[in-house]
Design a protein around this motif. Structure first.
Motif, PDB file in Angstrom:
ATOM      1  N   ARG A  43      12.054-154.828 -50.112  1.00 32.09           N
ATOM      2  CA  ARG A  43      12.747-153.252 -50.233  1.00 32.09           C
ATOM      3  C   ARG A  43      13.409-152.692 -50.947  1.00 32.09           C
ATOM      4  NH1 ARG A  43      10.402-154.561 -45.207  1.00 32.09           N
ATOM      5  NH2 ARG A  43      11.755-152.776 -44.333  1.00 32.09           N
ATOM      6  N   THR A  49      10.065-143.191 -45.916  1.00 28.14           N
ATOM      7  CA  THR A  49       9.896-144.782 -45.062  1.00 28.14           C
ATOM      8  C   THR A  49      11.403-145.935 -45.129  1.00 28.14           C
ATOM      9  OG1 THR A  49       7.647-144.888 -46.693  1.00 28.14           O
ATOM     10  CG2 THR A  49       8.317-146.946 -45.333  1.00 28.14           C
ATOM     11  N   THR A  50      12.198-145.753 -46.236  1.00 28.18           N
ATOM     12  CA  THR A  50      14.245-146.355 -45.794  1.00 28.18           C
ATOM     13  C   THR A  50      14.476-145.726 -44.448  1.00 28.18           C
ATOM     14  OG1 THR A  50      13.476-146.782 -48.315  1.00 28.18           O
ATOM     15  CG2 THR A  50      15.445-147.343 -46.431  1.00 28.18           C
ATOM     16  N   ASP A  53      12.663-147.315 -41.369  1.00 29.65           N
ATOM     17  CA  ASP A  53      12.761-148.104 -41.517  1.00 29.65           C
ATOM     18  C   ASP A  53      14.489-148.896 -40.753  1.00 29.65           C
ATOM     19  OD1 ASP A  53      11.717-151.599 -41.716  1.00 29.65           O
ATOM     20  OD2 ASP A  53      13.403-151.367 -43.591  1.00 29.65           O
ATOM     21  N   ALA A  62       7.056-148.345 -40.210  1.00 30.32           N
ATOM     22  CA  ALA A  62       8.012-147.025 -40.941  1.00 30.32           C
ATOM     23  C   ALA A  62       7.753-146.066 -41.652  1.00 30.32           C
ATOM     24  CB  ALA A  62       9.304-148.151 -41.685  1.00 30.32           C
TER      25      ALA A  62
END
Length: 113
Positions: A43, A49-50, A53, A62
């Protein structure tokens, strides 16, 4: 926000029929993947993306390459206008033809209408 909505609603940014998916994949790797790649098993943090997500909490992917709900207009507006920490990409950095190729790559798996 009005400018973004205006572009989406008028459909000014349609994808060219001559878009090259292979070139789009290479350009995506050059310009987009560094922030919008998939999160790995550890992760690791990805600037694009984070946050997605965290926002979607598993209700949708994501990573942009895993999405099947992005329209060409939506992608183009965010590339040209930016959002939050995402910078804008001017036509002198990423031409309309190159953006069409990236869009073709990202929407390649979407069901046809």
């Amino acid at each position: 926000m009005r400018a973004i909505l205006a572009v989406v609603l008028t459909g000014i940014a349609s994808t060219s029929a001559a878009a090259d998916v292979g070139r789009g994949e290479r350009l995506y790797g050059q310009w987009c993947q560094g922030c919008h790649d998939r999160l790995g098993p550890t992760r690791e943090t990805m600037p694009g993306t984070t946050p997605l997500d965290a926002r979607y909490q598993g209700t949708r992917p994501a990573a942009l390459v895993d999405r099947n709900d992005l329209t060409p207009e939506f992608i183009k507006v965010f590339v040209r206008q930016g959002i939050s920490f995402m910078p804008t990409f001017r036509k002198t950095e990423l031409s309309d033809a190159e953006l069409d190729d990236i869009v073709a790559f990202l929407v390649r798996k979407q069901p046809t209408k």
